[in-house]
Design an enzyme around this catalytic site. Structure first.
Site, PDB file in Angstrom:
ATOM      1  N   SER A  96      84.765 -14.271  25.645  1.00  0.00           N
ATOM      2  CA  SER A  96      85.219 -13.606  24.431  1.00  0.00           C
ATOM      3  C   SER A  96      84.497 -12.268  24.234  1.00  0.00           C
ATOM      4  O   SER A  96      84.525 -11.411  25.104  1.00  0.00           O
ATOM      5  CB  SER A  96      85.020 -14.537  23.229  1.00  0.00           C
ATOM      6  OG  SER A  96      85.756 -14.116  22.114  1.00  0.00           O
ATOM      7  N   ASP A 219      96.445 -18.190  23.528  1.00  0.00           N
ATOM      8  CA  ASP A 219      95.137 -17.849  22.972  1.00  0.00           C
ATOM      9  C   ASP A 219      95.343 -17.054  21.693  1.00  0.00           C
ATOM     10  O   ASP A 219      95.803 -15.918  21.731  1.00  0.00           O
ATOM     11  CB  ASP A 219      94.347 -17.030  24.012  1.00  0.00           C
ATOM     12  CG  ASP A 219      92.912 -16.751  23.584  1.00  0.00           C
ATOM     13  OD1 ASP A 219      92.604 -16.903  22.391  1.00  0.00           O
ATOM     14  OD2 ASP A 219      92.108 -16.378  24.451  1.00  0.00           O
ATOM     15  N   HIS A 247      91.186 -20.704  23.320  1.00  0.00           N
ATOM     16  CA  HIS A 247      90.243 -19.617  23.548  1.00  0.00           C
ATOM     17  C   HIS A 247      88.952 -20.088  24.233  1.00  0.00           C
ATOM     18  O   HIS A 247      88.059 -19.286  24.461  1.00  0.00           O
ATOM     19  CB  HIS A 247      89.912 -18.946  22.203  1.00  0.00           C
ATOM     20  CG  HIS A 247      89.187 -17.646  22.312  1.00  0.00           C
ATOM     21  ND1 HIS A 247      89.666 -16.578  23.046  1.00  0.00           N
ATOM     22  CD2 HIS A 247      87.990 -17.240  21.810  1.00  0.00           C
ATOM     23  CE1 HIS A 247      88.812 -15.569  22.960  1.00  0.00           C
ATOM     24  NE2 HIS A 247      87.774 -15.955  22.226  1.00  0.00           N
TER      25      HIS A 247
END
Length: 268
Positions: A96, A219, A247
């Site tokens: 991320s 996602d 995610h």
């Protein structure tokens, strides 16, 4: 006062391989999120795990709201860890927001990085229409930040299942919710604001380290358009679409995630 970087960031080193992999966690998480991935690499690589200041078992008294009001503050910590361990040509795996943190660090000093693996990355979460779709309107982010201020526990229980997906595996979103709730609310809110309002698009052209972009299915944080944008603007990049949904593929599909990284690392 001299800061012990390894204590500050709760650095753990394992494995004896000649190549080093640095695993960097995302927002609201800590190094424990990599526990399903580490066994796949520890026999062939030296593994470095750490917690950003304010996360996990890092030294929270070293949190500086001015320093960490920008992703560059976190990028500096990555460079500190790599310098302290005397790493060169490491493989950086960032989940991320750590994808961009690692990229920013590599722009500042590329000698530490041989390759970067971006897991669910996004250079900009807020839409900048008509030219860029990040997945969120500015108002969406502002409402999320307000919810964090007003009801931190409620925010965590609301967001965790949305970003985790995998609704049939409740234990995954429960773990993520618990991880969110274990953060200091003020630090978590600042990290969220810095993350979701960051814009690294201009920096993409400065990045030179070969990069694997792993794009998850469905996602809600980093939609497919973001993966394509990154691939188009990041030289030396490879884009791979995962079957893993949500995610957090390193939690929900660690086997597929590990396999795709291994294929990339052995492709040259």
């Amino acid at each position: 006062m001299t800061i012990d970087v390894l204590e500050r960031n709760n650095v753990k080193v394992m494995g004896t391989g000649s190549k080093t992999i640095v695993f960097a966690h995302g927002f609201g998480c800590d190094q424990d999120m990599w526990r399903y991935m580490v066994p796949s690499f520890v026999d062939n690589y030296r593994i470095v795990l750490f917690d950003y200041v304010g996360s996990g078992k890092s030294q929270i008294h070293n949190y500086d709201s001015q320093k960490y009001n920008d992703l560059q503050g976190y990028a500096q910590d990555v460079l500190d860890v790599m310098e302290t361990l005397d790493l060169r040509d490491a493989i950086f795996v960032g989940h991320s927001v750590s994808s961009m943190i690692g990229m920013l660090a590599s722009i500042r000093d590329s000698k530490y990085f041989e390759r970067i693996v971006m897991l669910g990355p996004s250079p900009r979460y807020v839409n900048d229409l008509p030219d860029y779709y990040g997945g969120f309107d500015k108002r969406d982010i502002e409402e999320l930040l307000t919810m964090m201020e007003m009801n931190f526990i409620g925010w965590a229980s609301y967001l965790a299942p949305i970003v985790m997906q995998n609704n049939e595996r409740k234990e995954l979103s429960e773990e993520l919710e618990k991880s969110f709730c274990s953060r200091d609310p003020h630090i978590a809110r600042q990290f969220a604001e810095v993350t979701f309002f960051s814009d690294c698009r201009v920096s993409l052209q400065q990045a030179s380290v070969p990069t694997l972009i792993l794009q998850c299915t469905d996602d809600s944080i980093a939609p497919i358009e973001v993966g394509h944008y990154l691939h188009a603007h990041l030289k030396n990049s490879v884009l791979r679409q995962m079957t893993a949904t949500g995610h957090y593929p390193h939690l929900s599909q660690p086997e597929e995630t590990s396999q795709m990284i291994k294929e990339y690392l052995t492709s040259v």
